[in-house]
Design a protein around this motif. Structure first.
Motif, PDB file in Angstrom:
ATOM      1  N   SER A   1      71.402-111.195 -50.789  1.00  0.00           N
ATOM      2  CA  SER A   1      71.949-111.391 -49.543  1.00  0.00           C
ATOM      3  C   SER A   1      71.231-110.624 -48.431  1.00  0.00           C
ATOM      4  O   SER A   1      70.976-111.244 -47.158  1.00  0.00           O
ATOM      5  CB  SER A   1      73.577-111.009 -49.302  1.00  0.00           C
ATOM      6  N   ALA A   2      70.695-109.604 -48.554  1.00  0.00           N
ATOM      7  CA  ALA A   2      70.069-108.620 -47.638  1.00  0.00           C
ATOM      8  C   ALA A   2      68.895-109.441 -47.293  1.00  0.00           C
ATOM      9  O   ALA A   2      68.280-109.559 -46.108  1.00  0.00           O
ATOM     10  CB  ALA A   2      70.153-107.013 -48.163  1.00  0.00           C
ATOM     11  N   ILE A   3      68.115-109.692 -48.388  1.00  0.00           N
ATOM     12  CA  ILE A   3      66.733-110.167 -48.293  1.00  0.00           C
ATOM     13  C   ILE A   3      66.813-111.468 -47.404  1.00  0.00           C
ATOM     14  O   ILE A   3      66.023-111.761 -46.566  1.00  0.00           O
ATOM     15  CB  ILE A   3      66.046-110.399 -49.710  1.00  0.00           C
ATOM     16  N   LEU A   4      67.929-112.363 -47.955  1.00  0.00           N
ATOM     17  CA  LEU A   4      67.938-113.609 -47.425  1.00  0.00           C
ATOM     18  C   LEU A   4      68.674-113.456 -45.773  1.00  0.00           C
ATOM     19  O   LEU A   4      68.319-114.509 -44.982  1.00  0.00           O
ATOM     20  CB  LEU A   4      68.500-114.592 -48.141  1.00  0.00           C
ATOM     21  N   THR A   5      69.318-112.292 -45.421  1.00  0.00           N
ATOM     22  CA  THR A   5      69.443-112.154 -44.044  1.00  0.00           C
ATOM     23  C   THR A   5      68.142-112.107 -43.220  1.00  0.00           C
ATOM     24  O   THR A   5      68.330-112.614 -42.208  1.00  0.00           O
ATOM     25  CB  THR A   5      70.451-110.814 -44.229  1.00  0.00           C
ATOM     26  N   ALA A   6      67.377-111.464 -43.785  1.00  0.00           N
ATOM     27  CA  ALA A   6      65.984-111.091 -43.033  1.00  0.00           C
ATOM     28  C   ALA A   6      65.135-112.546 -43.016  1.00  0.00           C
ATOM     29  O   ALA A   6      64.634-112.911 -42.089  1.00  0.00           O
ATOM     30  CB  ALA A   6      65.251-109.850 -43.437  1.00  0.00           C
ATOM     31  N   TYR A   7      65.161-113.073 -44.364  1.00  0.00           N
ATOM     32  CA  TYR A   7      64.145-114.200 -44.571  1.00  0.00           C
ATOM     33  C   TYR A   7      64.986-115.539 -45.107  1.00  0.00           C
ATOM     34  O   TYR A   7      64.644-115.551 -46.378  1.00  0.00           O
ATOM     35  CB  TYR A   7      63.041-113.749 -45.435  1.00  0.00           C
ATOM     36  N   PRO A   8      65.907-116.052 -44.185  1.00  0.00           N
ATOM     37  CA  PRO A   8      66.663-117.217 -44.888  1.00  0.00           C
ATOM     38  C   PRO A   8      65.753-118.129 -45.498  1.00  0.00           C
ATOM     39  O   PRO A   8      66.210-118.926 -46.295  1.00  0.00           O
ATOM     40  CB  PRO A   8      67.448-117.355 -43.845  1.00  0.00           C
ATOM     41  N   GLU A   9      64.548-118.274 -45.124  1.00  0.00           N
ATOM     42  CA  GLU A   9      63.859-119.314 -45.369  1.00  0.00           C
ATOM     43  C   GLU A   9      63.498-119.466 -46.897  1.00  0.00           C
ATOM     44  O   GLU A   9      62.885-120.486 -47.349  1.00  0.00           O
ATOM     45  CB  GLU A   9      62.548-119.548 -44.404  1.00  0.00           C
ATOM     46  N   ILE A  10      63.367-118.336 -47.484  1.00  0.00           N
ATOM     47  CA  ILE A  10      63.110-118.341 -48.899  1.00  0.00           C
ATOM     48  C   ILE A  10      64.482-118.360 -49.887  1.00  0.00           C
ATOM     49  O   ILE A  10      64.422-118.175 -51.116  1.00  0.00           O
ATOM     50  CB  ILE A  10      62.437-117.189 -49.515  1.00  0.00           C
TER      51      ILE A  10
ATOM     52  N   ILE B   1      79.901-110.054 -57.390  1.00  0.00           N
ATOM     53  CA  ILE B   1      78.754-110.865 -57.514  1.00  0.00           C
ATOM     54  C   ILE B   1      78.765-112.136 -56.460  1.00  0.00           C
ATOM     55  O   ILE B   1      79.720-112.723 -56.398  1.00  0.00           O
ATOM     56  CB  ILE B   1      78.873-111.274 -59.049  1.00  0.00           C
ATOM     57  N   PHE B   2      77.353-112.217 -55.830  1.00  0.00           N
ATOM     58  CA  PHE B   2      77.637-113.206 -54.727  1.00  0.00           C
ATOM     59  C   PHE B   2      76.386-114.202 -55.031  1.00  0.00           C
ATOM     60  O   PHE B   2      75.440-113.845 -55.934  1.00  0.00           O
ATOM     61  CB  PHE B   2      77.405-112.416 -53.440  1.00  0.00           C
ATOM     62  N   SER B   3      76.437-115.349 -54.344  1.00  0.00           N
ATOM     63  CA  SER B   3      75.567-116.399 -54.735  1.00  0.00           C
ATOM     64  C   SER B   3      74.011-116.439 -54.071  1.00  0.00           C
ATOM     65  O   SER B   3      73.289-116.870 -54.559  1.00  0.00           O
ATOM     66  CB  SER B   3      76.194-117.887 -54.503  1.00  0.00           C
TER      67      SER B   3
END
Ligand code: ACM
Length: 688
Positions: A254-263, A295-297
Motif C-alpha cells: 500500500s505505501a509503495i503504491l501510494t507513492a507509485y500507483p503506476e506499478i 492483510i491487504f490486497s
C-alpha cells in the motif's frame, strides 16, 4: 602480622563464597567454573587492550567502564580508552587476535579468567571480547559495602550464528533513540542481528533522494534520513550487530503504491462500464497509506518492467546505506487477489509458463536477486518466497505456525531439506503477548525431524519479531523485553539449558539491568498508569496490572480496525504485559495450600484475596476523577466478588451453591474488558 590482617579484612569485606547457582548470567555461558576468592574493585581498576582488534573495542571497553561505574558508584580514574597497550600493568587485560567481521559465522567465542588480583579476557575477535565484557558485568557481586567479581573461569561461544530481533517501524514508526537503545540491549544479550522492517502497507520509512515521493506521499513525515540510517548502521557495527534491512514486496504494497500507483496490479473499472488496465496508462488505480492492521490486497505488478526499474533504483540507493551482506525483501502474505483480477498479469503468467501465483512470485523474487547481488547482498525473504525455482542462495525466514493454520516449524524443515539456509521466527512472535516460557522452550533445532548434519547446519538460528500494530515508542520496550532475553539464551546457550524456573530467577536481575541502557520496559508502566489515573496515586492500578495480561494472539484489535496506526496505546492493556507478576505467586500459594492446609499456607492465599478486594475499592475511588479507569472496573469487580466469596469458602462459611460459586469464578474468565484477561483465573478454579 599486618599482611594477615589485610588478608582477613579482604576476606570479610568480600563476603561469603559465591556459588554458581547464585550467578545471574544470561545467556548462560557454555562453561562456568567458580573458585575460591574474589577480585575486589576499587578506583584504580584499569583496562588494557592488546592484539589486533577492530577499533570498535575501544568504545566497547569505555562503555563497559562507565556501566561498571554506574553500578558501583566507584567512578574509575580511567576515562576513555583510545589505543592499544595504554596501561600494560592494568588489572583487566583484554587480548583479541583479530578484527571481528560483522556478519554470520564469525568466531564470537571468549575466555574470561578472573583471578583475585587480575582478570584476563581472551577472544579471537573483538566481537567475542565484547560478549566477554557483558558476561563480566553480569558477574558483578556485592556485599553491604563493596563490589567484587568471584574468582572464576568462563569459556563461552554461541550455539547459533543468527540471533536476531526484528523491529517493525512501518506500522508505528520508531524513532532513532528507540532503535539505538534496543541495539544496546541486543548487544547486552549477545544477540547479533537487528532486522529492520522498514516498509509495509502502513508506511515507507527511508529517505529516497531520487524518488522523493516515497516519503512525501507514504510516510506521514515519519522516516529516517539516509544520514540517520548510516549513523545507526555504524552504531550497530560498534556493538557487534549486523543490520538486515527489509523492504517488503510484492505484497504489503500500500505505501509503495501510494507513492507509485503506476506499478500496482489493481485493475479499475471506469464508470460507463469499460474495463481499463493500468499498463495502458489510461486508468491507474489510486492507493492510500493503510491505517488498519491486517492483510491487504495492494500488490506490485510483476509483469510491468517499470516495477523492476523502480525497485532496482531503490536498491541502488538503499543497499549502500547498509554494510551487511543480507537484504530482506519480505515476500509474505501476498494473496494474489489483484493478480487474479488483472488479465494482463494472467497473460504474463501463461507466456512465462508460470502455473500459480506462487510461481509468479518466485519469478518476481528472482528478478530482485541480481539487483541485490550487484551490491554484494544476499536475498532473504519470509517463507512464502520458497518454490522450486528459488535460488539456493536465498535465505528462507520461517514464520508461519498454528496461528496461520500450519504445523509449527514445518517451513523450516522444508527449507533445510531442500538446501536453503533458514532462520526461525515461528514461536518468537513477541508482539502476540504469549508467556516467556513458550518462547524460551521453542528451539530452532526441530525435535524428531531426522535432519542430516548438513541440514542442521543450514538452520542459522532465530529471530524475535516485534510487529508494531499495537506498540508505540512508549510501549515497545515492554513488548520486546525481558522476553527477548530468554530468546537470546535459547539461541546462544547449550540446548539443555531449559530450566524455566532458573531462567526466571536470573531474568529478574537481567531485566532490571536493561534499564541502564535506557530500556523503558519497567519505568514506562508507571508513565501509562499515571495517565490513566489522571495524576492520582497509581498503586491500585499497579496492583491490578500484576494480575492482568493483554489479550494474546490476534484477539486484541479484532478485525484490525479497532485501533489505527496512529493510535497512541495509552490504555490499561498497554501498561500490562504477559507473565503478570502475581499470577505465578498466587498459583504457587494455591498449590501449597491445597497440598497442606496449614494456617500459614491459608494466610498466603487470604492475603491475595484481601489485596484484590482492596484493589477494587481503590480503583473505584480512583475512577471518580479518572474516566480511563472506568473500563477496568467491571473486571476488578469480578475478581473482587470471587475473592470475597472464596474468603468465605476458605473459612467454611460460604453459603453459595457449588454451581453459583463456579459461576462466580467463571466470570473471571473473560476477554470482554479493557483488552486484558485475568491471569489468575486458572488458579482460582483450583480452589473449588
Ligand atoms: C509475517 O508475520 N507476515 C511475516
Amino acid at each position: 602480622m599486618k599482611y594477615l590482617f589485610v588478608l582477613l579484612f579482604a576476606g570479610i569485606s568480600a563476603g561469603a563464597q559465591v556459588q554458581k547457582e547464585q550467578l545471574n548470567l544470561m545467556p548462560w555461558p557454555q562453561n562456568v567454573v567458580i573458585n575460591d576468592g574474589n577480585f575486589n574493585l576499587n578506583k584504580n581498576f584499569k583496562v588494557n587492550i592488546t592484539g589486533n582488534p577492530n577499533p570498535r573495542i575501544f568504545g566497547g571497553v569505555t562503555r563497559f567502564l562507565r556501566r561498571l561505574d554506574g553500578r558501583t558508584g566507584i567512578f574509575f580514574e580511567q576515562g576513555f580508552i583510545e589505543k592499544l597497550n595504554e596501561v600494560p600493568n592494568a588489572e583487566l587485560q583484554i587480548n583479541c587476535t583479530k578484527s571481528g567481521k560483522i556478519g554470520l559465522y564469525e568466531d564470537e567465542s571468549y575466555h574470561l579468567d578472573i583471578a583475585s588480583n587480575k582478570i584476563t579476557l581472551n577472544a579471537s575477535s573483538d566481537l567475542g571480547a565484547l560478549h566477554g565484557l557483558e558476561t563480566l558485568l553480569q558477574m558483578l557481586q556485592n556485599n553491604s559495602k563493596s563490589f567484587y567479581f568471584p574468582v572464576s573461569k568462563i569459556s563461552d561461544f554461541p550455539r547459533f550464528t543468527w540471533r536476531g530481533l526484528m523491529m517493525d517501524v512501518s506500522r508505528h514508526f520508531q524513532p532513532i533513540d528507540v532503535v539505538k537503545r534496543n541495539i544496546d540491549a541486543l548487544a547486552a544479550m549477545k544477540m547479533n542481528v537487528f532486522h529492520w522492517h522498514l516498509v509495509d502497507d502502513q508506511g515507507w520509512r527511508i529517505e529516497m533522494k531520487k524518488h522523493p515521493k516515497f516519503t512525501q506521499l507514504a510516510s506521514d513525515g515519519m522516516y529516517y534520513t539516509q544520514e540517520e540510517i548510516k549513523n545507526i548502521v555504524k552504531y550497530a557495527d560498534e556493538r557487534g550487530i549486523l543490520i538486515v534491512p527489509e523492504i517488503d514486496v510484492p505484497g504489503h504494497g500500500s505505501a509503495i503504491l501510494t507513492a507509485y500507483p503506476e506499478i500496482g496490479s489493481k485493475v479499475i473499472t471506469l464508470t460507463g462500464g469499460t474495463s481499463e488496465k493500468n499498463i495502458q496508462g489510461t486508468a491507474i488505480a489510486t492507493y492510500g497509506i493503510e491505517r488498519n492492521a491486517g492483510i491487504f490486497s495492494p500488490t506490485l505488478d510483476p509483469s510491468n518492467p517499470k516495477t523492476y526499474q523502480l525497485l532496482s533504483e531503490v536498491f541502488d540507493e538503499v543497499c549502500p546505506l547498509f554494510s551487511g551482506a543480507y537484504f530482506h525483501i519480505g515476500g509474505d502474505e501476498n494473496e494474489g487477489k489483484d493478480w487474479d483480477a488483472n488479465p494482463k498479469i494472467q497473460e504474463f503468467k501463461k507466456k512465462h509458463n508460470l502455473k500459480t501465483n506462487h510461481e509468479l512470485q518466485t519469478y518476481f523474487t528472482m528478478q530482485l536477486a541480481p539487483m541485490l547481488k550487484k551490491h554484494g547482498k544476499q536475498l532473504m525473504g519470509w517463507e512464502e518466497i520458497l518454490t522450486k525455482d528459488l535460488s539456493k542462495e536465498a535465505i528462507v525466514h520461517s514464520w508461519r505456525g498454528p496461528n496461520e493454520g500450519m504445523p509449527a516449524g514445518q517451513s523450516l524443515v522444508d527449507a533445510v531439506k531442500k538446501g536453503y539456509k533458514t532462520v526461525l521466527s515461528n514461536g518468537y512472535y513477541i508482539d502476540l503477548m504469549y508467556p516467556i516460557a513458550s518462547h524460551y522452550l521453542n528451539d530452532p533445532m526441530p525435535k524428531g525431524a531426522n535432519l542430516t548434519n548438513d541440514e542442521k547446519a543450514r538452520i542459522l538460528g532465530g529471530e524475535a519479531t516485534m510487529w508494531t500494530e499495537l506498540a508505540t515508542p512508549t510501549t515497545i520496550d515492554s513488548r520486546i523485553w525481558p522476553r527477548t532475553a530468554a530468546i537470546a539464551e535459547r539461541l546462544w546457550s547449550a540446548e539443555d539449558v531449559v530450566d524455566v524456573e532458573n531462567m526466571r530467577k536470573r531474568l529478574e536481575n537481567i531485566s532490571f539491568r536493561l534499564e541502564e541502557l535506557g530500556i523503558t520496559h519497567i519505568r514506562n508502566k508507571d508513565v501509562i498508569l499515571r495517565n490513566i489515573a489522571n495524576n492520582q496515586d497509581i498503586k491500585s492500578l499497579e496492583e491490578f496490572s500484576n494480575v492482568s495480561e493483554p489479550l494474546k494472539g490476534y484477539t486484541r484489535n479484532k478485525g484490525g480496525t479497532e485501533y489505527q496506526m496512529y493510535s497512541p496505546f495509552t490504555l490499561f492493556a498497554d501498561a500490562c504485559g504477559p507473565d503478570a507478576k502475581d499470577a505465578l505467586a498466587f498459583d504457587a500459594a494455591v498449590s501449597q495450600y491445597l497440598a497442606n492446609k496449614s494456617a500459614d499456607n491459608k494466610a498466603k492465599v487470604v492475603a491475595f484475596f484481601t489485596k484484590w478486594i482492596a484493589v477494587h475499592k481503590g480503583l473505584t475511588e480512583l475512577s471518580n476523577n479518572a474516566p480511563l479507569v472506568q473500563p477496568i472496573l467491571p473486571l476488578s469487580k469480578k475478581l473482587n466478588d470471587a475473592s470475597q466469596e472464596l474468603l468465605l469458602v476458605l473459612d467454611n462459611k460460604s453459603t453459595l451453591a457449588p454451581a453459583d460459586l463456579k459461576k462466580l469464578i467463571e466470570q473471571c474468565n473473560t476477554k470482554d474488558h479493557a483488552d486484558v484477561e485475568l491471569s489468575v483465573y486458572e488458579s482460582l478454579k483450583k480452589l473449588i
